[in-house]
Design a protein around this motif. Sequence first.
Motif, PDB file in Angstrom:
ATOM      1  N   ALA A 513      -7.108  40.729  24.552  1.00 29.72           N
ATOM      2  CA  ALA A 513      -7.576  39.676  25.486  1.00 29.72           C
ATOM      3  C   ALA A 513      -9.105  39.585  25.444  1.00 29.72           C
ATOM      4  CB  ALA A 513      -7.086  39.992  26.901  1.00 29.72           C
ATOM      5  N   GLN A 514      -9.779  40.714  25.315  1.00 22.17           N
ATOM      6  CA  GLN A 514     -11.251  40.691  25.197  1.00 22.17           C
ATOM      7  C   GLN A 514     -11.669  39.931  23.942  1.00 22.17           C
ATOM      8  OE1 GLN A 514     -12.129  44.950  25.261  1.00 22.17           O
ATOM      9  NE2 GLN A 514     -12.705  44.769  27.423  1.00 22.17           N
ATOM     10  N   PHE A 515     -10.974  40.247  22.858  1.00 22.52           N
ATOM     11  CA  PHE A 515     -11.272  39.596  21.572  1.00 22.52           C
ATOM     12  C   PHE A 515     -11.192  38.072  21.718  1.00 22.52           C
ATOM     13  CE2 PHE A 515     -10.030  37.718  17.584  1.00 22.52           C
ATOM     14  CZ  PHE A 515     -10.803  38.363  16.635  1.00 22.52           C
ATOM     15  N   THR A 516     -10.141  37.612  22.403  1.00 25.46           N
ATOM     16  CA  THR A 516      -9.961  36.168  22.574  1.00 25.46           C
ATOM     17  C   THR A 516     -11.056  35.584  23.464  1.00 25.46           C
ATOM     18  OG1 THR A 516      -7.611  36.385  22.198  1.00 25.46           O
ATOM     19  CG2 THR A 516      -8.307  34.414  23.363  1.00 25.46           C
ATOM     20  N   ILE A 517     -11.417  36.302  24.508  1.00 28.17           N
ATOM     21  CA  ILE A 517     -12.488  35.811  25.395  1.00 28.17           C
ATOM     22  C   ILE A 517     -13.794  35.672  24.601  1.00 28.17           C
ATOM     23  CG2 ILE A 517     -13.975  36.481  27.339  1.00 28.17           C
ATOM     24  CD1 ILE A 517     -11.457  37.675  28.676  1.00 28.17           C
ATOM     25  N   TRP A 518     -14.074  36.633  23.738  1.00 28.51           N
ATOM     26  CA  TRP A 518     -15.347  36.616  22.994  1.00 28.51           C
ATOM     27  C   TRP A 518     -15.367  35.599  21.861  1.00 28.51           C
ATOM     28  CZ3 TRP A 518     -14.870  42.591  22.617  1.00 28.51           C
ATOM     29  CH2 TRP A 518     -15.340  43.168  23.809  1.00 28.51           C
ATOM     30  N   THR A 519     -14.208  35.440  21.205  1.00 27.77           N
ATOM     31  CA  THR A 519     -14.224  34.653  19.962  1.00 27.77           C
ATOM     32  C   THR A 519     -13.511  33.316  20.083  1.00 27.77           C
ATOM     33  OG1 THR A 519     -12.139  35.589  19.176  1.00 27.77           O
ATOM     34  CG2 THR A 519     -14.127  36.813  18.598  1.00 27.77           C
ATOM     35  N   GLY A 520     -12.682  33.154  21.100  1.00 28.56           N
ATOM     36  CA  GLY A 520     -11.876  31.941  21.215  1.00 28.56           C
ATOM     37  C   GLY A 520     -10.710  31.948  20.233  1.00 28.56           C
ATOM     38  N   LEU A 521     -10.496  33.047  19.539  1.00 30.12           N
ATOM     39  CA  LEU A 521      -9.420  33.123  18.537  1.00 30.12           C
ATOM     40  C   LEU A 521      -8.261  33.969  19.055  1.00 30.12           C
ATOM     41  CD1 LEU A 521     -11.625  33.982  15.415  1.00 30.12           C
ATOM     42  CD2 LEU A 521     -10.732  31.733  16.049  1.00 30.12           C
ATOM     43  N   ARG A 522      -7.109  33.753  18.460  1.00 28.48           N
ATOM     44  CA  ARG A 522      -5.964  34.620  18.767  1.00 28.48           C
ATOM     45  C   ARG A 522      -6.233  35.979  18.115  1.00 28.48           C
ATOM     46  NH1 ARG A 522      -0.377  32.765  19.618  1.00 28.48           N
ATOM     47  NH2 ARG A 522       0.851  34.666  19.645  1.00 28.48           N
ATOM     48  N   ALA A 523      -6.044  37.036  18.861  1.00 30.14           N
ATOM     49  CA  ALA A 523      -6.367  38.374  18.330  1.00 30.14           C
ATOM     50  C   ALA A 523      -5.296  38.847  17.343  1.00 30.14           C
ATOM     51  CB  ALA A 523      -6.476  39.361  19.479  1.00 30.14           C
TER      52      ALA A 523
END
Length: 542
Positions: A513-523
């Motif tokens: 979920a952090q990854f998605t918040i930072w990148t806008g991508l599906r992790a």
Amino acid sequence: MPVSGAGIRCLICTSITANSAEEAIADMYEARRAGADLVEFRADYLAEGESWERVVDQRPLPMVFTYRPVCEGGLSDMNDHERVRLLQRAVQHGVEYVDVELANMDLFRMPESVQLQDASTRPRLIVSYHSFTRPLTEAELAEIYTAIVATGADICKIAMMCHDLCDNARLFALLKRTAGSKPTIAIGMGEYGQISRVLAAKFGPAMLTFTTLSEARASAPGQFRIEELIDHYRFHSLNPDTTVYGVIGAPVRHSMSPRIHNHAFGLCRLNHVYLPFLVQDGSKLQKFLDTMTQFGLRGASVTIPHKQRIMECLDELDDVAKQIGAVNTIVVDPLTGRRKGYNTDWQAAVDAVSETLMPGIEQGQARLTALQRRHVVLLGAGGAARAIAFGVVHCGCGKLTIVNRTLERARSLANDLSPFGKTELVALSLEDFCQQQRNPATRERIDILMNSTSIGMHPDVNVVPVPEEILEPHCLVFDAVYNPIETRLLSLAKRRGCLTVDGVEMFVRQAAAQFTIWTGLRAPAQEMRNIVLQELGQLARR
Ligand SMILES: NC(=O)c1ccc[n+]([C@@H]2O[C@H](COP(=O)([O-])OP(=O)(O)OC[C@H]3O[C@@H](n4cnc5c(N)ncnc54)[C@H](OP(=O)(O)O)[C@@H]3O)[C@@H](O)[C@H]2O)c1
């Protein structure tokens, strides 16, 4: 043998600290296999009678020859004149680089034969300065840099002990200021200085960064193992445009977050790096964030003990993070520097449980229905419990019983939850809860049992928070502890026919979920899970 050019990409130099020539030669080959661009031969580590010439002759990579005196963190007790003569002999013997301390530059001259050589192939002079006990001020760094340049050095090296992460900023500023002019090496030592060893590739870039083959063979405090630098931090792909993320906490040395996030960034070919940010004292969070924002920080995870204190340093909070009163994720706006806080722990735990109860349902959907009318028992009332409890209430569970060793904390958490949702809330001490559940007359049906205490965590792996007999087959058992992956609680629950969910599921999901918040991508969640399982497998074998 070619001398590596400086200034284009930061080179990886592995320190060789063996006591015998034979071992030193083996270590140089090991460094080459691991991906080093050059080696630093710490000849001061060689035992008496061992031949440094043999090591130089058999080098498989360009070599920095160093013979460090005790007063500069080395092992040589030779007098300065003798030592300088030895360095000159090493140059005549053909090493590509020689490292001479600034304090000895009044004695050292490059041999005349070398001065006559073609500039592109002659040995290079690294003039170095070390501050092993304290960080240097900006004025001291500037003065030392000027003094080194005045010696006619080809390469300037300054290493200083860091007492705070912000000390690194002065090294980054030096590297940025000197980029394109004199090749420079600027290193922070100790755990606080570690980030400079990775970000050497971003700022300047520095001419090189030092690594070690193993912790036992490090020549200075804080050196990374070469595999760690290359494989975990993806050092070769870092450059001045790399954006910076990391985990803020204390301790962070063994955090798995750098591993999982750098792996995900690599898989998605993102020019980001994720670092361990050791901040012991909560009063230093603001300064750290302000400083690192100037040096490319775009987001961070927050862990123990700062999940609450960090909120004072943010400009905005996501609604659920505000309700929970804890933040585990920060986003920094690249244009304004404004910081927003989120909490991904709650949804990670709730999704892990809901999706196990309702398999096959689209991500995020199960959480809306799976907990309704269920009785959830949450063991613990600490940081993780807080996020999980808010998540469970947020998702509309029927009844939540908070059970804690210290009853007061369970009551206080129940109190904080009462304004939100319609969930029936009960607080019990661990002792009373166990007694109640052991007795068939008072036993309550539990649909979901969630452990968020640290009971069962490595190294006390044989302890369980509740007696085995209260685990009934209809109950789903979740454990936030992820080291070991299968806690004793989970193995007993499985044996009694319960569905189980381990802490890795929560850990991976909060990171995804952090990854998605930072990148806008599906992790790349499955790959993130695999890397954690691989790491935990390795931990278990150690
Ligand atoms: N999987 C994940 O992603 C994830 C995320 C966060 C945390 N965790 C794990 O969750 C666990 C708790 O972390 P936390 O941040 O909530 O820690 P914390 O804030 O320190 O809370 C610890 C909790 O455990 C209880 N406890 C500790 N030792 C106990 C004992 N011997 N007997 C009974 N109760 C005991 C404490 O009870 P008192 O209030 O009585 O002291 C408190 O409720 C850790 O194992 C952590 O690794 C996992």
